[in-house]
Scaffold this active site. Structure first.
Site, PDB file in Angstrom:
ATOM      1  N   ALA A  76     -25.051   4.604 -11.952  1.00 61.81           N
ATOM      2  CA  ALA A  76     -25.079   3.152 -11.803  1.00 61.81           C
ATOM      3  C   ALA A  76     -23.656   2.684 -11.565  1.00 61.81           C
ATOM      4  O   ALA A  76     -22.701   3.282 -12.079  1.00 61.81           O
ATOM      5  CB  ALA A  76     -25.672   2.488 -13.046  1.00 61.81           C
ATOM      6  N   SER A  77     -23.495   1.622 -10.793  1.00 61.44           N
ATOM      7  CA  SER A  77     -22.147   1.173 -10.424  1.00 61.44           C
ATOM      8  C   SER A  77     -21.417   0.488 -11.566  1.00 61.44           C
ATOM      9  O   SER A  77     -20.196   0.571 -11.669  1.00 61.44           O
ATOM     10  CB  SER A  77     -22.228   0.231  -9.216  1.00 61.44           C
ATOM     11  N   THR A  78     -22.136  -0.216 -12.433  1.00 61.59           N
ATOM     12  CA  THR A  78     -21.501  -0.952 -13.522  1.00 61.59           C
ATOM     13  C   THR A  78     -22.171  -0.621 -14.849  1.00 61.59           C
ATOM     14  O   THR A  78     -23.299  -0.109 -14.895  1.00 61.59           O
ATOM     15  CB  THR A  78     -21.583  -2.474 -13.285  1.00 61.59           C
ATOM     16  N   GLN A  81     -25.721  -2.177 -15.542  1.00 60.49           N
ATOM     17  CA  GLN A  81     -26.897  -1.686 -14.843  1.00 60.49           C
ATOM     18  C   GLN A  81     -27.582  -0.595 -15.657  1.00 60.49           C
ATOM     19  O   GLN A  81     -26.937   0.197 -16.340  1.00 60.49           O
ATOM     20  CB  GLN A  81     -26.514  -1.154 -13.456  1.00 60.49           C
TER      21      GLN A  81
END
Length: 275
Positions: A76-78, A81
């Site tokens: 996940a990017s962040t 998330q």
């Protein structure tokens, strides 16, 4: 004749079990033609004087894989998330072990992905077939980065499979279809980014605020300029500022907000000076 007890064709060892500086070539003199035809590569981990550790034996060319291992990777990017959807999908796909992390694809190093690839190579070297399974290709990378990683897996004879998305299914990285689709995924990201930036610029020219209601004012700007003159960092400046209006009243602005406020001020000053 040397007294080395190591099997012919393997790096020689000293009496104390250390790697010898060079091969005891006298062991091969009984068959002179071996001096020209025998080639025994020494792995990089073999260093003179280092402790002897048996390495995985190279697999025979054309030999059938002994079993099949499926390794999963979720990203996940962040931190906000969730990985639940990806983890559930990988579990249903029969993945043996899952590596997961929350990090952007723009990061130069992704520790969990590196671990997954390293383990896949190690298992493949032992003779078992390995497939790296990912929920969607965007979780692994885009464009050139995705194609490069896929080529590295191909060189190690590690399979690659996506469970959903445009590249759903198992793929051969050397194939034309995979290369084209990987490149298009990178172009799509750049296109969305460019369109977003163009929209922001157009909105700014019309006096619209980007990113929700503004939290800065003239008093905050004056204090920020004063603190910047004292060579304080953006983080320290943000801790000393307080939002006076809106739903975030009483909170501190983020360092990014302070940086944007000071940058816009500097741009205005530069524009006035150039007129």
């Amino acid at each position: 004749m040397s007294t080395c007890a190591a099997p012919a064709g393997s790096p020689c060892r000293t009496g104390k079990g250390k790697v010898a500086i060079q091969y005891h070539t006298a062991r091969f003199r009984l068959v002179p033609q071996l001096a020209k035809t025998l080639n025994v590569p020494t792995p990089p981990v073999r260093k003179p004087g280092s402790a002897w550790v048996e390495l995985p034996r190279p697999r025979n060319e054309g030999a059938e894989p002994a079993g099949h291992v499926r390794l999963g990777y979720a990203r996940a990017s962040t931190a906000r998330q969730s990985l639940d959807t990806q983890l559930d999908s990988l579990t249903e796909a029969g993945v043996t072990r899952i590596f997961s992390e929350k990090i952007s694809t723009r990061a130069t190093r992704r520790p969990e992905l590196d671990k997954a690839v390293a383990l896949a190579r190690e298992i493949r070297a032992s003779g078992a077939a390995v497939t790296l399974v990912v929920h969607e290709h965007k979780r692994l990378g885009r464009g050139i980065d995705l194609a490069t990683l896929a080529e590295e897996l191909k060189a190690s004879d590690v399979g690659l499979e996506f469970l959903t998305g445009e590249l759903k299914g198992s793929h051969d990285p050397s194939g034309v279809v995979f290369t084209v689709l990987a490149a298009l995924s990178g172009m799509e990201r750049e296109y969305v980014r460019d369109r977003t930036l163009e929209g922001h610029e157009s909105a700014r020219k019309r006096g619209k605020t980007i990113g929700g209601a503004g939290v800065t004012d003239d008093d905050m700007l004056s204090m920020a300029l004063h603190l910047r003159d004292q060579e304080m960092s953006l983080r320290d400046i943000a801790k000393r500022l307080v939002i006076t209006t809106g739903t975030k009243k009483g909170q501190h602005p983020s360092p990014a907000t302070v940086m944007r406020m000071l940058r816009e001020y500097d741009e205005k000053v530069a524009t006035v000076a150039s007129v």
